[in-house]
Write a protein that holds these residues in place. Structure first.
Motif, PDB file in Angstrom:
ATOM      1  N   MET A   1       0.848  -1.179   0.000  1.00 28.35           N
ATOM      2  CA  MET A   1       0.000   0.000   0.000  1.00 28.35           C
ATOM      3  C   MET A   1       0.891   1.239   0.000  1.00 28.35           C
ATOM      4  N   THR A   2       0.556   2.187  -0.840  1.00 31.10           N
ATOM      5  CA  THR A   2       1.293   3.436  -0.935  1.00 31.10           C
ATOM      6  C   THR A   2       0.768   4.415   0.101  1.00 31.10           C
ATOM      7  N   SER A   3       1.683   5.056   0.807  1.00 23.41           N
ATOM      8  CA  SER A   3       1.249   6.066   1.771  1.00 23.41           C
ATOM      9  C   SER A   3       1.284   7.439   1.113  1.00 23.41           C
ATOM     10  N   ILE A   4       0.410   8.297   1.595  1.00 21.88           N
ATOM     11  CA  ILE A   4       0.357   9.667   1.093  1.00 21.88           C
ATOM     12  C   ILE A   4       0.440  10.625   2.271  1.00 21.88           C
ATOM     13  N   SER A   5       0.880  11.819   1.995  1.00 23.37           N
ATOM     14  CA  SER A   5       0.963  12.834   3.032  1.00 23.37           C
ATOM     15  C   SER A   5      -0.391  13.529   3.177  1.00 23.37           C
ATOM     16  N   TYR A   6      -0.990  13.443   4.350  1.00 22.03           N
ATOM     17  CA  TYR A   6      -2.280  14.103   4.565  1.00 22.03           C
ATOM     18  C   TYR A   6      -2.177  15.615   4.386  1.00 22.03           C
ATOM     19  N   LYS A   7      -0.992  16.152   4.522  1.00 23.20           N
ATOM     20  CA  LYS A   7      -0.802  17.595   4.351  1.00 23.20           C
ATOM     21  C   LYS A   7      -0.985  18.023   2.888  1.00 23.20           C
ATOM     22  N   LYS A   8      -0.908  17.083   1.971  1.00 17.15           N
ATOM     23  CA  LYS A   8      -1.057  17.390   0.545  1.00 17.15           C
ATOM     24  C   LYS A   8      -2.499  17.194   0.068  1.00 17.15           C
ATOM     25  N   ILE A   9      -3.384  16.756   0.946  1.00 14.80           N
ATOM     26  CA  ILE A   9      -4.784  16.548   0.572  1.00 14.80           C
ATOM     27  C   ILE A   9      -5.528  17.873   0.710  1.00 14.80           C
ATOM     28  N   LYS A  10      -6.224  18.251  -0.364  1.00 15.10           N
ATOM     29  CA  LYS A  10      -7.045  19.457  -0.341  1.00 15.10           C
ATOM     30  C   LYS A  10      -8.511  19.039  -0.275  1.00 15.10           C
ATOM     31  N   ILE A  11      -9.291  19.766   0.491  1.00 16.54           N
ATOM     32  CA  ILE A  11     -10.730  19.535   0.572  1.00 16.54           C
ATOM     33  C   ILE A  11     -11.409  20.674  -0.181  1.00 16.54           C
ATOM     34  N   GLU A  12     -12.221  20.311  -1.192  1.00 16.44           N
ATOM     35  CA  GLU A  12     -12.899  21.318  -2.009  1.00 16.44           C
ATOM     36  C   GLU A  12     -14.389  21.017  -2.076  1.00 16.44           C
ATOM     37  N   ILE A  53      -8.914  15.790  -2.481  1.00 15.86           N
ATOM     38  CA  ILE A  53      -8.101  15.766  -3.691  1.00 15.86           C
ATOM     39  C   ILE A  53      -6.623  15.687  -3.309  1.00 15.86           C
ATOM     40  N   TYR A  54      -5.951  14.705  -3.884  1.00 21.66           N
ATOM     41  CA  TYR A  54      -4.516  14.511  -3.683  1.00 21.66           C
ATOM     42  C   TYR A  54      -3.852  14.761  -5.024  1.00 21.66           C
ATOM     43  N   TYR A  55      -3.157  15.877  -5.114  1.00 21.67           N
ATOM     44  CA  TYR A  55      -2.659  16.397  -6.386  1.00 21.67           C
ATOM     45  C   TYR A  55      -3.864  16.556  -7.297  1.00 21.67           C
ATOM     46  N   ALA A  56      -3.978  15.840  -8.411  1.00 22.02           N
ATOM     47  CA  ALA A  56      -5.133  16.016  -9.304  1.00 22.02           C
ATOM     48  C   ALA A  56      -6.169  14.904  -9.134  1.00 22.02           C
TER      49      ALA A  56
END
Length: 69
Positions: A1-12, A53-56
């Motif tokens: 499983m790939t981890s992602i940085s929650y700081k890079k997640i945008k809520i729109e 949204i994580y990046y695009a």
């Protein structure tokens, strides 16, 4: 499983402008809700849906309802 940085997640706020055709959460009822029902709910002032949204990429969503389930 790939981890992602929650700081890079945008809520729109979902306003219908994002292309949702490739989104799938693995549950057809939820996919259909996001793609077909959420804009109607916003217009009828029943709830507001937000996209994570994580990046695009849309990686999730949630709806705040003006009622109870």
């Amino acid at each position: 499983m790939t981890s992602i940085s929650y700081k890079k997640i945008k809520i729109e706020l979902h306003d219908g402008s994002k292309d949702l055709t490739s989104f799938s959460c693995g549950h057809e009822d939820l996919n259909e809700f996001l793609k077909k029902d959420t804009i109607k709910q916003k217009e009828w002032m029943l709830g507001s849906t937000y996209l994570a949204i994580y990046y695009a990429d849309i990686i999730g969503f949630f709806t705040l309802s003006a009622d109870k389930i």
